[in-house]
Design a protein around this motif. Sequence first.
Motif, PDB file in Angstrom:
ATOM      1  N   ALA A  22      -4.624   2.337   7.542  1.00  0.00           N
ATOM      2  CA  ALA A  22      -3.808   2.426   6.327  1.00  0.00           C
ATOM      3  C   ALA A  22      -4.682   2.267   5.087  1.00  0.00           C
ATOM      4  O   ALA A  22      -4.479   2.959   4.085  1.00  0.00           O
ATOM      5  CB  ALA A  22      -2.712   1.372   6.343  1.00  0.00           C
ATOM      6  N   ALA A  23      -5.651   1.363   5.148  1.00  0.00           N
ATOM      7  CA  ALA A  23      -6.554   1.156   4.016  1.00  0.00           C
ATOM      8  C   ALA A  23      -7.350   2.428   3.718  1.00  0.00           C
ATOM      9  O   ALA A  23      -7.478   2.830   2.555  1.00  0.00           O
ATOM     10  CB  ALA A  23      -7.505  -0.005   4.305  1.00  0.00           C
ATOM     11  N   LEU A  24      -7.837   3.073   4.745  1.00  0.00           N
ATOM     12  CA  LEU A  24      -8.559   4.336   4.551  1.00  0.00           C
ATOM     13  C   LEU A  24      -7.637   5.410   3.989  1.00  0.00           C
ATOM     14  O   LEU A  24      -8.003   6.150   3.076  1.00  0.00           O
ATOM     15  CB  LEU A  24      -9.164   4.815   5.875  1.00  0.00           C
ATOM     16  CG  LEU A  24     -10.322   3.994   6.417  1.00  0.00           C
ATOM     17  CD1 LEU A  24     -10.667   4.425   7.836  1.00  0.00           C
ATOM     18  CD2 LEU A  24     -11.530   4.117   5.509  1.00  0.00           C
ATOM     19  N   TYR A  25      -6.436   5.487   4.523  1.00  0.00           N
ATOM     20  CA  TYR A  25      -5.437   6.477   4.095  1.00  0.00           C
ATOM     21  C   TYR A  25      -5.063   6.283   2.627  1.00  0.00           C
ATOM     22  O   TYR A  25      -4.892   7.238   1.888  1.00  0.00           O
ATOM     23  CB  TYR A  25      -4.213   6.337   5.005  1.00  0.00           C
ATOM     24  CG  TYR A  25      -3.132   7.353   4.799  1.00  0.00           C
ATOM     25  CD1 TYR A  25      -3.264   8.651   5.285  1.00  0.00           C
ATOM     26  CD2 TYR A  25      -1.954   7.020   4.145  1.00  0.00           C
ATOM     27  CE1 TYR A  25      -2.265   9.579   5.118  1.00  0.00           C
ATOM     28  CE2 TYR A  25      -0.942   7.943   3.968  1.00  0.00           C
ATOM     29  CZ  TYR A  25      -1.100   9.223   4.454  1.00  0.00           C
ATOM     30  OH  TYR A  25      -0.108  10.133   4.289  1.00  0.00           O
ATOM     31  N   LEU A  26      -4.950   5.003   2.200  1.00  0.00           N
ATOM     32  CA  LEU A  26      -4.538   4.689   0.827  1.00  0.00           C
ATOM     33  C   LEU A  26      -5.715   4.483  -0.125  1.00  0.00           C
ATOM     34  O   LEU A  26      -5.511   4.201  -1.302  1.00  0.00           O
ATOM     35  CB  LEU A  26      -3.675   3.416   0.831  1.00  0.00           C
ATOM     36  CG  LEU A  26      -2.360   3.528   1.585  1.00  0.00           C
ATOM     37  CD1 LEU A  26      -1.725   2.155   1.743  1.00  0.00           C
ATOM     38  CD2 LEU A  26      -1.428   4.482   0.872  1.00  0.00           C
ATOM     39  N   ASN A  27      -6.927   4.577   0.414  1.00  0.00           N
ATOM     40  CA  ASN A  27      -8.142   4.361  -0.374  1.00  0.00           C
ATOM     41  C   ASN A  27      -8.165   2.954  -0.984  1.00  0.00           C
ATOM     42  O   ASN A  27      -8.463   2.772  -2.160  1.00  0.00           O
ATOM     43  CB  ASN A  27      -8.300   5.441  -1.454  1.00  0.00           C
ATOM     44  CG  ASN A  27      -9.723   5.515  -1.969  1.00  0.00           C
ATOM     45  OD1 ASN A  27     -10.657   5.195  -1.244  1.00  0.00           O
ATOM     46  ND2 ASN A  27      -9.877   5.911  -3.206  1.00  0.00           N
ATOM     47  N   LEU A  28      -7.813   1.966  -0.168  1.00  0.00           N
ATOM     48  CA  LEU A  28      -7.862   0.563  -0.538  1.00  0.00           C
ATOM     49  C   LEU A  28      -8.717  -0.169   0.490  1.00  0.00           C
ATOM     50  O   LEU A  28      -8.976   0.358   1.563  1.00  0.00           O
ATOM     51  CB  LEU A  28      -6.455  -0.053  -0.524  1.00  0.00           C
ATOM     52  CG  LEU A  28      -5.422   0.507  -1.487  1.00  0.00           C
ATOM     53  CD1 LEU A  28      -4.054  -0.069  -1.173  1.00  0.00           C
ATOM     54  CD2 LEU A  28      -5.818   0.187  -2.911  1.00  0.00           C
TER      55      LEU A  28
END
Length: 56
Positions: A22-28
């Motif tokens: 999710a972090a990679l997907y949201l760039n967070l």
Amino acid sequence: MVRRDGRPPIALGSQWLRTRQAALYLNLSCRTLEKLRSSGGGPAYRKVGGTVLYRR
């Protein structure tokens, strides 16, 4: 394929993402998602056992 921690990977077509995905997907960063979770903000998530899952 099995991950180092013994859990199977999430399928590419899956509607659920683990924190890192999710972090990679949201760039967070993963830590940002963790902080948002603890403060009651951020994207909606579910806990299944000890695993946090985010809907794609």
